[in-house]
Write an enzyme that holds these catalytic residues in place. Structure first.
Site, PDB file in Angstrom:
ATOM      1  CD  GLN A   1      -2.901   1.312   2.105  1.00  0.00           C
ATOM      2  OE1 GLN A   1      -2.581   1.332   3.216  1.00  0.00           O
ATOM      3  NE2 GLN A   1      -4.223   1.420   1.871  1.00  0.00           N
TER       4      GLN A   1
ATOM      5  CE1 TYR B   1      -3.802   9.267   7.286  1.00  0.00           C
ATOM      6  CE2 TYR B   1      -4.570   7.254   6.293  1.00  0.00           C
ATOM      7  CZ  TYR B   1      -4.159   8.106   7.306  1.00  0.00           C
ATOM      8  OH  TYR B   1      -4.167   7.673   8.689  1.00  0.00           O
TER       9      TYR B   1
ATOM     10  NE  ARG C   1      -8.890  -0.077   2.143  1.00  0.00           N
ATOM     11  CZ  ARG C   1      -8.903  -0.030   3.702  1.00  0.00           C
ATOM     12  NH1 ARG C   1      -7.766   0.378   4.510  1.00  0.00           N
ATOM     13  NH2 ARG C   1      -9.543  -1.087   4.292  1.00  0.00           N
TER      14      ARG C   1
ATOM     15  N   GLY D   1      -9.230  -6.866   9.045  1.00  0.00           N
ATOM     16  CA  GLY D   1      -8.144  -5.857   9.793  1.00  0.00           C
ATOM     17  C   GLY D   1      -7.844  -6.628  10.965  1.00  0.00           C
ATOM     18  NE  ARG D   2     -11.129  -2.995  13.891  1.00  0.00           N
ATOM     19  CZ  ARG D   2     -12.326  -2.091  13.745  1.00  0.00           C
ATOM     20  NH1 ARG D   2     -12.379  -1.201  14.986  1.00  0.00           N
ATOM     21  NH2 ARG D   2     -13.238  -2.035  12.666  1.00  0.00           N
TER      22      ARG D   2
HETATM   23  C1  FNR Z   1      -6.030   0.376  10.102  1.00  0.00           C
HETATM   24  N1  FNR Z   1      -6.411   0.678   8.912  1.00  0.00           N
HETATM   25  C2  FNR Z   1      -5.395   1.113   7.743  1.00  0.00           C
HETATM   26  N2  FNR Z   1      -5.971   1.462   6.575  1.00  0.00           N
HETATM   27  C3  FNR Z   1      -5.274   1.753   5.355  1.00  0.00           C
HETATM   28  O1  FNR Z   1      -5.669   1.913   4.405  1.00  0.00           O
HETATM   29  N3  FNR Z   1      -3.876   1.537   5.794  1.00  0.00           N
HETATM   30  C4  FNR Z   1      -3.384   1.347   6.913  1.00  0.00           C
HETATM   31  O2  FNR Z   1      -2.004   1.509   7.211  1.00  0.00           O
HETATM   32  C5  FNR Z   1      -4.263   1.326   8.092  1.00  0.00           C
HETATM   33  N4  FNR Z   1      -3.635   1.064   9.361  1.00  0.00           N
HETATM   34  C6  FNR Z   1      -4.400   0.440  10.306  1.00  0.00           C
HETATM   35  C7  FNR Z   1      -4.071   0.208  11.564  1.00  0.00           C
HETATM   36  C8  FNR Z   1      -4.819  -0.308  12.691  1.00  0.00           C
HETATM   37  C9  FNR Z   1      -4.326  -0.500  13.848  1.00  0.00           C
HETATM   38  C10 FNR Z   1      -6.304  -0.238  12.321  1.00  0.00           C
HETATM   39  C11 FNR Z   1      -7.164  -0.874  13.302  1.00  0.00           C
HETATM   40  C12 FNR Z   1      -6.706  -0.093  10.981  1.00  0.00           C
HETATM   41  C13 FNR Z   1      -7.850   0.555   8.214  1.00  0.00           C
HETATM   42  C14 FNR Z   1      -8.202  -1.026   8.155  1.00  0.00           C
HETATM   43  O3  FNR Z   1      -7.412  -1.270   6.801  1.00  0.00           O
HETATM   44  C15 FNR Z   1      -9.320  -1.421   7.886  1.00  0.00           C
HETATM   45  O4  FNR Z   1     -10.252  -0.600   7.021  1.00  0.00           O
HETATM   46  C16 FNR Z   1     -10.270  -1.241   9.326  1.00  0.00           C
HETATM   47  O5  FNR Z   1      -9.647  -1.944  10.235  1.00  0.00           O
HETATM   48  C17 FNR Z   1     -11.590  -1.938   9.256  1.00  0.00           C
HETATM   49  O6  FNR Z   1     -11.478  -3.324   9.089  1.00  0.00           O
HETATM   50  P1  FNR Z   1     -11.746  -4.401  10.193  1.00  0.00           P
HETATM   51  O7  FNR Z   1     -10.646  -4.088  11.357  1.00  0.00           O
HETATM   52  O8  FNR Z   1     -13.111  -4.137  10.903  1.00  0.00           O
HETATM   53  O9  FNR Z   1     -11.721  -5.699   9.865  1.00  0.00           O
HETATM   54  C1  8K6 Z   2      -8.891   6.859  11.994  1.00  0.00           C
HETATM   55  C2  8K6 Z   2      -8.125   6.580  10.691  1.00  0.00           C
HETATM   56  C3  8K6 Z   2      -7.063   6.398  10.544  1.00  0.00           C
HETATM   57  C4  8K6 Z   2      -6.260   5.240   9.637  1.00  0.00           C
HETATM   58  C5  8K6 Z   2      -5.370   4.771  10.541  1.00  0.00           C
HETATM   59  C6  8K6 Z   2      -4.160   4.207  10.657  1.00  0.00           C
HETATM   60  C7  8K6 Z   2      -3.210   4.781  11.568  1.00  0.00           C
HETATM   61  C8  8K6 Z   2      -3.423   4.046  12.919  1.00  0.00           C
HETATM   62  C9  8K6 Z   2      -2.235   4.133  13.927  1.00  0.00           C
HETATM   63  C10 8K6 Z   2      -2.209   3.051  14.715  1.00  0.00           C
HETATM   64  C11 8K6 Z   2      -0.946   3.000  15.410  1.00  0.00           C
HETATM   65  C12 8K6 Z   2      -0.248   1.880  15.784  1.00  0.00           C
HETATM   66  C13 8K6 Z   2       0.817   2.111  16.634  1.00  0.00           C
HETATM   67  C14 8K6 Z   2       1.530   0.849  17.469  1.00  0.00           C
HETATM   68  C15 8K6 Z   2       2.289   1.241  18.787  1.00  0.00           C
HETATM   69  C16 8K6 Z   2       1.980   0.636  19.729  1.00  0.00           C
HETATM   70  C17 8K6 Z   2       1.851   1.368  20.985  1.00  0.00           C
HETATM   71  C18 8K6 Z   2       0.872   0.654  22.051  1.00  0.00           C
END
Ligand code: FNR
Ligand code: 8K6
Length: 347
Positions: A101, A179, A226, A316-317
């Site tokens: 990505q 973004y 996306r 995702g999660r």
């Molecule tokens: C994300 N999501 C996300 N989306 C994306 O386009 N690029 C990214 O790098 C990230 N990073 C990211 C980190 C974390 C910790 C979360 C929880 C989510 C969004 C992700 O791809 C997805 O769209 C959502 O998490 C919803 O899907 P789930 O988690 O309900 O299956």
């Molecule tokens: C709300 C929407 C934006 C999309 C999200 C992408 C960025 C998510 C950032 C997650 C960061 C994870 C960091 C892990 C560090 C560990 C600390 C406990």
């Protein structure tokens, strides 16, 4: 409920066939080494998830001023390319496929990371502070000039070529979640009065330029996108955005991308101006392969594929909580529930 729909192979085009419909959603983990270099642990982490029909890597920055979060990986230095080779080798050794990505966060970048000012379609600051870095407020971005935009398009191309050199099977352009590319596609963040603003055609111009340039460089069959028609993060939705996406998606119909992916956290969210859920809106307008996401479970993913609501289900999660997600679903084993604390470790 039968989950067999999830395990039907799908042919994206004559270069790519996926063994099942379950994809790993892109997930930022903030675990790269100094220099934004992918690590051995990241290779293991992705390698453990190679049973997915396709993995989409965590968002990876295309150049220094693209960064808005700590320790995210990049794809613009030799060291970063070498680091990613370990990831793709591990995924391929385990029988999987992985797209990178490609990411630029636009106005939600911060000079704290790169020493460079954030750039965006218009010089409009995002209110608030950076997540997990609460003492840093967002900065007013520099509005990109037409020349800057040409340079950016070239930087996406270089990043895409670097990804292919690192062994990726393709690239997903991150045009979602508020973004940079998404900032051009919404009225809230695009107030330009040149050929990149004011009308659906102009507001789609940058996104299409990136899609076309990257497709020309690595092949449309290995290029995906996306998008977030209903803004929900970093941007305020505007009913006029609908016309932009109507136009933009029709343009995408004329290209043969590997797939189109929705960017959202929860697809049960309905947007009046889209006439319902984002996924319904995309399915009604896009004629190619559609990857849905956002709170999907094995049951809802299988039902959606069965009914034709979408073709691929990104997880995702649940994929963070269950490295062996695909096997568990196949074997009807219970899933581990996701908890935010799981982000602290790369399992
Ligand atoms: C994300 N999501 C996300 N989306 C994306 O386009 N690029 C990214 O790098 C990230 N990073 C990211 C980190 C974390 C910790 C979360 C929880 C989510 C969004 C992700 O791809 C997805 O769209 C959502 O998490 C919803 O899907 P789930 O988690 O309900 O299956
Ligand atoms: C709300 C929407 C934006 C999309 C999200 C992408 C960025 C998510 C950032 C997650 C960061 C994870 C960091 C892990 C560090 C560990 C600390 C406990």
């Amino acid at each position: 409920m039968a989950l067999t729909a999830l395990f039907q192979p799908i042919t994206l085009n004559d270069e790519l066939t996926l063994p099942n419909r379950i994809t790993m959603a892109p997930l930022t983990r903030c675990m790269a080494d100094p220099g934004l270099v992918p690590t051995e642990q990241m290779a293991e982490y992705y390698g453990r998830r190679a049973e997915a029909g396709l993995i989409i890597s965590e968002a990876t920055i295309i150049r220094a001023d693209a960064q808005g979060y700590p320790d995210v990986p990049g794809i613009f230095t030799t060291e970063q390319i070498e680091g990613w080779k370990k990831v793709t080798a591990k995924v391929h050794a385990n029988g999987g496929k992985i797209f990178m990505q490609l990411w630029h966060v636009g106005r939600v970048a911060h000079s704290y990371f790169s020493g460079l000012p954030p750039v965006a379609p218009s010089a409009i600051r995002h209110e608030g502070t950076l997540p997990r870095m609460r003492d840093l407020s967002y900065e007013t971005p520099k509005a990109l000039t037409s020349d800057d935009i040409q340079v950016l398009v070239n930087d996406y191309v270089t990043a895409a070529k670097n990804a292919m050199a690192a062994g990726f099977d393709g690239v997903e352009i991150h045009g979602a979640n508020g973004y940079l590319i998404d900032q051009f596609l919404h009225y809230d963040t695009n107030k330009r009065d040149d050929e990149y603003g004011q009308t659906p055609e102009n507001m789609s111009r940058f996104a299409l330029a990136v899609v076309d340039a990257v497709s020309a460089a690595v092949g449309a069959k290995r290029t995906a996108l996306r998008i977030t028609p209903g803004a929900y993060a970093h941007i305020q939705p505007d009913p006029r955005d609908r016309e932009v996406f109507d136009y933009f998606i029709e343009q995408l119909n004329q290209r043969e991308l590997a797939y189109l992916h929705l960017g959202i956290f929860d697809d049960s969210l309905e947007f009046d101006f889209l006439g319902g859920r984002s996924s319904q809106y995309i399915r009604e307008h896009y004629r190619g392969t559609f990857m849905n996401v956002g709170g999907l479970t094995p049951d809802t993913a299988a039902a959606g594929i069965e009914s034709g609501a979408f073709d691929l289900a990104a997880i995702g999660r649940l994929f963070i909580a269950n490295p062996d997600f695909v096997k568990r679903v196949q074997d009807n084993q219970p899933l581990v529930t996701y908890k935010p604390e799981m982000l602290a470790e790369l399992v």
